[in-house]
Design a protein around this motif. Structure first.
Motif, PDB file in Angstrom:
ATOM      1  N   LYS A   5     -12.774  -4.031   6.497  1.00  0.00           N
ATOM      2  CA  LYS A   5     -12.370  -2.683   6.068  1.00  0.00           C
ATOM      3  C   LYS A   5     -13.573  -1.744   6.052  1.00  0.00           C
ATOM      4  O   LYS A   5     -13.480  -0.589   6.457  1.00  0.00           O
ATOM      5  CB  LYS A   5     -11.760  -2.726   4.669  1.00  0.00           C
ATOM      6  CG  LYS A   5     -10.410  -3.368   4.590  1.00  0.00           C
ATOM      7  CD  LYS A   5      -9.927  -3.308   3.148  1.00  0.00           C
ATOM      8  CE  LYS A   5      -8.612  -3.996   2.957  1.00  0.00           C
ATOM      9  NZ  LYS A   5      -8.167  -3.929   1.549  1.00  0.00           N
ATOM     10  N   PHE A   9     -14.235   1.606   8.274  1.00  0.00           N
ATOM     11  CA  PHE A   9     -14.536   2.852   7.575  1.00  0.00           C
ATOM     12  C   PHE A   9     -15.806   3.483   8.148  1.00  0.00           C
ATOM     13  O   PHE A   9     -15.847   4.680   8.418  1.00  0.00           O
ATOM     14  CB  PHE A   9     -14.694   2.583   6.078  1.00  0.00           C
ATOM     15  CG  PHE A   9     -15.014   3.793   5.266  1.00  0.00           C
ATOM     16  CD1 PHE A   9     -14.014   4.575   4.733  1.00  0.00           C
ATOM     17  CD2 PHE A   9     -16.337   4.153   5.021  1.00  0.00           C
ATOM     18  CE1 PHE A   9     -14.316   5.712   3.983  1.00  0.00           C
ATOM     19  CE2 PHE A   9     -16.649   5.274   4.271  1.00  0.00           C
ATOM     20  CZ  PHE A   9     -15.636   6.050   3.751  1.00  0.00           C
ATOM     21  N   CYS A  24     -21.496   4.235  -2.733  1.00  0.00           N
ATOM     22  CA  CYS A  24     -20.410   3.545  -3.444  1.00  0.00           C
ATOM     23  C   CYS A  24     -20.900   2.524  -4.462  1.00  0.00           C
ATOM     24  O   CYS A  24     -20.169   2.203  -5.396  1.00  0.00           O
ATOM     25  CB  CYS A  24     -19.437   2.895  -2.463  1.00  0.00           C
ATOM     26  SG  CYS A  24     -20.013   1.384  -1.718  1.00  0.00           S
ATOM     27  N   ARG A  46     -14.012  -3.453  -6.385  1.00  0.00           N
ATOM     28  CA  ARG A  46     -13.194  -2.314  -6.837  1.00  0.00           C
ATOM     29  C   ARG A  46     -13.909  -0.997  -6.565  1.00  0.00           C
ATOM     30  O   ARG A  46     -13.292  -0.021  -6.147  1.00  0.00           O
ATOM     31  CB  ARG A  46     -12.865  -2.439  -8.320  1.00  0.00           C
ATOM     32  CG  ARG A  46     -11.768  -3.431  -8.626  1.00  0.00           C
ATOM     33  CD  ARG A  46     -11.262  -3.319 -10.053  1.00  0.00           C
ATOM     34  NE  ARG A  46     -12.317  -3.389 -11.058  1.00  0.00           N
ATOM     35  CZ  ARG A  46     -12.774  -4.511 -11.615  1.00  0.00           C
ATOM     36  NH1 ARG A  46     -12.253  -5.668 -11.278  1.00  0.00           N
ATOM     37  NH2 ARG A  46     -13.738  -4.465 -12.518  1.00  0.00           N
ATOM     38  N   GLU A  49     -13.624  -0.223  -2.784  1.00  0.00           N
ATOM     39  CA  GLU A  49     -12.256   0.227  -2.442  1.00  0.00           C
ATOM     40  C   GLU A  49     -12.012   1.645  -2.962  1.00  0.00           C
ATOM     41  O   GLU A  49     -11.456   2.486  -2.246  1.00  0.00           O
ATOM     42  CB  GLU A  49     -11.216  -0.733  -3.029  1.00  0.00           C
ATOM     43  CG  GLU A  49     -11.219  -2.101  -2.397  1.00  0.00           C
ATOM     44  CD  GLU A  49     -10.511  -2.170  -1.052  1.00  0.00           C
ATOM     45  OE1 GLU A  49      -9.969  -1.156  -0.582  1.00  0.00           O
ATOM     46  OE2 GLU A  49     -10.499  -3.268  -0.480  1.00  0.00           O
ATOM     47  N   HIS A  50     -12.442   1.899  -4.195  1.00  0.00           N
ATOM     48  CA  HIS A  50     -12.255   3.220  -4.794  1.00  0.00           C
ATOM     49  C   HIS A  50     -13.009   4.283  -3.985  1.00  0.00           C
ATOM     50  O   HIS A  50     -12.469   5.356  -3.689  1.00  0.00           O
ATOM     51  CB  HIS A  50     -12.725   3.219  -6.242  1.00  0.00           C
ATOM     52  CG  HIS A  50     -12.658   4.560  -6.895  1.00  0.00           C
ATOM     53  ND1 HIS A  50     -11.472   5.145  -7.275  1.00  0.00           N
ATOM     54  CD2 HIS A  50     -13.625   5.449  -7.206  1.00  0.00           C
ATOM     55  CE1 HIS A  50     -11.718   6.334  -7.794  1.00  0.00           C
ATOM     56  NE2 HIS A  50     -13.022   6.539  -7.759  1.00  0.00           N
ATOM     57  N   MET A  52     -13.911   4.223  -0.803  1.00  0.00           N
ATOM     58  CA  MET A  52     -13.281   4.457   0.504  1.00  0.00           C
ATOM     59  C   MET A  52     -12.000   5.269   0.359  1.00  0.00           C
ATOM     60  O   MET A  52     -11.751   6.191   1.145  1.00  0.00           O
ATOM     61  CB  MET A  52     -13.017   3.133   1.226  1.00  0.00           C
ATOM     62  CG  MET A  52     -14.282   2.435   1.670  1.00  0.00           C
ATOM     63  SD  MET A  52     -14.033   1.033   2.796  1.00  0.00           S
ATOM     64  CE  MET A  52     -13.163  -0.124   1.754  1.00  0.00           C
ATOM     65  N   ASN A  53     -11.177   4.947  -0.624  1.00  0.00           N
ATOM     66  CA  ASN A  53      -9.924   5.689  -0.834  1.00  0.00           C
ATOM     67  C   ASN A  53     -10.198   7.143  -1.200  1.00  0.00           C
ATOM     68  O   ASN A  53      -9.556   8.056  -0.672  1.00  0.00           O
ATOM     69  CB  ASN A  53      -9.089   5.017  -1.920  1.00  0.00           C
ATOM     70  CG  ASN A  53      -8.551   3.675  -1.484  1.00  0.00           C
ATOM     71  OD1 ASN A  53      -8.375   3.414  -0.301  1.00  0.00           O
ATOM     72  ND2 ASN A  53      -8.307   2.797  -2.446  1.00  0.00           N
ATOM     73  N   THR A  54     -11.138   7.366  -2.104  1.00  0.00           N
ATOM     74  CA  THR A  54     -11.475   8.722  -2.532  1.00  0.00           C
ATOM     75  C   THR A  54     -12.075   9.522  -1.382  1.00  0.00           C
ATOM     76  O   THR A  54     -11.731  10.689  -1.182  1.00  0.00           O
ATOM     77  CB  THR A  54     -12.464   8.676  -3.713  1.00  0.00           C
ATOM     78  OG1 THR A  54     -11.883   7.920  -4.773  1.00  0.00           O
ATOM     79  CG2 THR A  54     -12.812  10.057  -4.209  1.00  0.00           C
ATOM     80  N   TYR A  55     -12.944   8.910  -0.623  1.00  0.00           N
ATOM     81  CA  TYR A  55     -13.578   9.582   0.516  1.00  0.00           C
ATOM     82  C   TYR A  55     -12.523   9.972   1.551  1.00  0.00           C
ATOM     83  O   TYR A  55     -12.553  11.099   2.058  1.00  0.00           O
ATOM     84  CB  TYR A  55     -14.629   8.658   1.141  1.00  0.00           C
ATOM     85  CG  TYR A  55     -15.567   9.366   2.083  1.00  0.00           C
ATOM     86  CD1 TYR A  55     -16.752   9.886   1.612  1.00  0.00           C
ATOM     87  CD2 TYR A  55     -15.262   9.487   3.439  1.00  0.00           C
ATOM     88  CE1 TYR A  55     -17.638  10.536   2.484  1.00  0.00           C
ATOM     89  CE2 TYR A  55     -16.130  10.125   4.306  1.00  0.00           C
ATOM     90  CZ  TYR A  55     -17.319  10.659   3.821  1.00  0.00           C
ATOM     91  OH  TYR A  55     -18.182  11.298   4.678  1.00  0.00           O
ATOM     92  N   ARG A  56     -11.605   9.077   1.837  1.00  0.00           N
ATOM     93  CA  ARG A  56     -10.539   9.398   2.812  1.00  0.00           C
ATOM     94  C   ARG A  56      -9.699  10.578   2.338  1.00  0.00           C
ATOM     95  O   ARG A  56      -9.378  11.462   3.118  1.00  0.00           O
ATOM     96  CB  ARG A  56      -9.636   8.174   3.002  1.00  0.00           C
ATOM     97  CG  ARG A  56     -10.151   7.215   4.012  1.00  0.00           C
ATOM     98  CD  ARG A  56      -9.090   6.204   4.446  1.00  0.00           C
ATOM     99  NE  ARG A  56      -9.657   5.326   5.441  1.00  0.00           N
ATOM    100  CZ  ARG A  56     -10.198   4.150   5.180  1.00  0.00           C
ATOM    101  NH1 ARG A  56     -10.214   3.705   3.955  1.00  0.00           N
ATOM    102  NH2 ARG A  56     -10.715   3.417   6.136  1.00  0.00           N
ATOM    103  N   ARG A  57      -9.318  10.556   1.058  1.00  0.00           N
ATOM    104  CA  ARG A  57      -8.510  11.659   0.521  1.00  0.00           C
ATOM    105  C   ARG A  57      -9.257  12.975   0.596  1.00  0.00           C
ATOM    106  O   ARG A  57      -8.680  14.006   0.952  1.00  0.00           O
ATOM    107  CB  ARG A  57      -8.109  11.378  -0.916  1.00  0.00           C
ATOM    108  CG  ARG A  57      -6.878  10.509  -1.049  1.00  0.00           C
ATOM    109  CD  ARG A  57      -6.355  10.507  -2.471  1.00  0.00           C
ATOM    110  NE  ARG A  57      -7.325   9.992  -3.408  1.00  0.00           N
ATOM    111  CZ  ARG A  57      -7.378   8.734  -3.842  1.00  0.00           C
ATOM    112  NH1 ARG A  57      -6.470   7.862  -3.445  1.00  0.00           N
ATOM    113  NH2 ARG A  57      -8.298   8.345  -4.677  1.00  0.00           N
TER     114      ARG A  57
END
Length: 61
Positions: A5, A9, A24, A46, A49-50, A52-57
């Protein structure tokens, strides 16, 4: 697997591995260590993952 992942990314956002680790987990060697077999703990996983998710959003993906 988490490393897969992360590698996707890094390619997707053209981000250097040192910047990813620093942003991160405050560890510029993180990605290099993972590539060498380091297994991150639950808290670090965690955090990754947090991030990557925040950066994508925040970058519209």
């Amino acid at each position: 697997m988490l490393l897969i992942k992360i590698e996707k990314f890094l390619q997707e956002f053209r981000m250097p591995p040192t910047r990813f680790g620093r942003d991160c987990a405050r560890d510029p060697r993180l990605v290099f260590d993972l590539r060498l077999g380091r297994e991150p703990g639950a808290r670090v996983s965690r955090s990754i993952e947090h991030f990557m998710n925040t950066y994508r959003r925040s970058h519209g993906q």
